[in-house]
Design an enzyme around this catalytic site. Structure first.
Site, mmCIF file in Angstrom:
data_model
loop_
_atom_site.group_PDB
_atom_site.id
_atom_site.type_symbol
_atom_site.label_atom_id
_atom_site.label_comp_id
_atom_site.label_asym_id
_atom_site.label_seq_id
_atom_site.Cartn_x
_atom_site.Cartn_y
_atom_site.Cartn_z
ATOM 1 C CB CYS A 267 21.336 -36.916 -11.979
ATOM 2 S SG CYS A 267 21.890 -35.456 -11.057
ATOM 3 C CG HIS A 351 18.351 -34.217 -15.098
ATOM 4 N ND1 HIS A 351 17.520 -34.964 -14.291
ATOM 5 C CD2 HIS A 351 19.341 -33.775 -14.294
ATOM 6 C CE1 HIS A 351 17.983 -34.968 -13.054
ATOM 7 N NE2 HIS A 351 19.089 -34.241 -13.037
ATOM 8 C CD GLU A 353 14.841 -35.772 -16.717
ATOM 9 O OE1 GLU A 353 14.969 -34.942 -15.808
ATOM 10 O OE2 GLU A 353 15.804 -36.466 -17.125
#
Length: 398
Positions: A267, A351, A353
């Site tokens: 990001c 992202h 995760e």
């Protein structure tokens, strides 16, 4: 915990700098606030979104009509001392706007309602707003400066004379970054330095759970001076404009030339690594926020459904020498990642995760730590193609 009095009849409104007013009722703290109104298309995950440091300075509009139905979980921590259900230790948004607030909630992890949580943390929240119309407006005219007005401020302000402060005109990263180094999982077999621009708890967990010792450093920390103490460098997500992170960019420029160990960014990390490589950034009209953004891997042709939260993007029209695009957004064509052609440096705008797929892009953490461990064991990465590394990481995860 004492019961918090919630007056659902208190009028409230969202006033946009462009002149539009959306009315509803307050179910959060009885305070007024300013911010940048943005929308997220996430269907679930409001506790995670509201505590994501990348939302600092923003008023968050949920396109999902019903919000609050599973309450808010407790401050439970995992084996690494990281919060299990939140991305930071407090609400980061300026306020929230929903269509229908669920006054009753049910979930086995819940300890309080969304309203109680907002009131306890002094965050305003409005229900009863036509969020479909508001989202269409923000989509068409772009993210817009706004004010949440509660109670006496409901309709009294003259928008034309109101000064709307712009959160993107200040260094928001400095507000959310750690002030001192913090280490998690200190007995890990590889040591990763995390440049904290507003790092999410689950990013740290994804590194620690894969065996890494993780040291979180302030965003402007001169990590090059301690490079010999680490086996890899990670650059985190964060809020606002990357142009204020001048020290971080300068440090990354040095690292690109001298670090010679794997670097991975997510990001804000993608933006900062790109700027250090020589790219510029621009502000997207309304940003990409939600759990359903398609990111196309330009090497493999595979398209992943990803979780995203960003308002800026890299201008990758003219890539610097030895750098290449890694991902692009299948909706708007914006950059979603870059990679160095010969060194183990790469980053993504989304992202991995955050389980958008739900775990389709976890392999990026595997790839990063695979490179870290190979180099630590004196394996010559220059003799192995990036494509082979990526395929090995994918095979490990599936």
């Amino acid at each position: 915990m004492p019961m918090i009095n919630i007056n659902s009849s208190t009028p409230a409104s969202l006033k946009l700098k462009t002149g539009q007013i959306f009315t509803g009722t307050s179910f959060g703290a009885p305070v007024s606030t300013f911010g940048e109104a943005v929308f997220t298309t996430s269907v679930v995950g409001y506790p995670e979104s509201m505590t994501d440091p990348s939302y600092t300075g923003q008023i968050l509009v949920f396109t999902q009509p019903l919000i609050g139905n599973y309450g808010v979980p407790g401050q439970t921590k995992d084996e690494f001392g990281l919060l299990k259900y939140f991305e930071s230790d407090r609400i980061q948004v300026q306020g929230i706007i929903v269509n229908d607030y669920a006054t009753e909630y049910s979930h086995w992890t819940a300890v309080e309602s969304l309203a109680e949580w907002c009131i306890r943390q002094n965050i305003p929240a409005i229900s009863g707003v036509d969020t479909r119309a508001l989202t269409q407006l923000l989509r068409d005219q772009g993210s817009t400066l706004a004010k949440i007005c509660v109670g006496e401020d409901y309709l009294t302000d003259d928008i034309a004379s109101t000064d709307f402060p712009n959160p993107n005109a200040e260094n928001l990263v400095a507000k959310v970054s750690t002030k001192v180094p913090i280490t998690y999982n200190p007995k890990g077999d590889v040591r990763i330095a995390v440049i904290d621009c507003g790092v999410k708890q689950n990013i740290l967990r994804c590194l620690a759970s894969r065996g890494a010792a993780v040291t979180v450093l302030p965003y402007n920390y001169d990590f090059n001076s301690v490079a010999n103490q680490f086996d890899g460098l990670f650059i985190s997500n964060g809020p606002g404009s990357p142009t204020y992170c001048v020290e971080t960019i300068k440090n990354l420029q040095v690292a690109i030339e001298t670090f010679n160990k794997p670097i991975f960014g997510i990001c804000m990390g993608n933006l900062l690594l790109g700027m250090a490589a020589g790219l510029n950034v621009y502000k997207l009209p309304f940003g990409n926020r939600g759990h359903n953004q398609p990111a196309l891997n330009v090497d493999t042709g595979l398209c992943y459904i990803t979780s995203q939260n960003h308002g800026y993007a890299l201008n990758d029209k003219d890539m610097p020498g030895q750098w290449k695009r890694l991902f692009i957004n299948a909706n708007d064509g914006s950059n979603e990642g870059i990679r160095h052609e010969t060194k183990p440096f790469f980053s993504v705008q989304f992202h991995p995760e955050a389980k958008g797929g739900p775990q389709d892009t976890f392999y990026l953490f595997e790839e990063f730590l695979y490179q870290v461990r190979q180099l630590k064991s004196n394996f010559n990465l220059s003799q192995t193609s990036i494509a082979t590394l990526q395929q090995s990481a994918i095979s490990t995860c599936v």
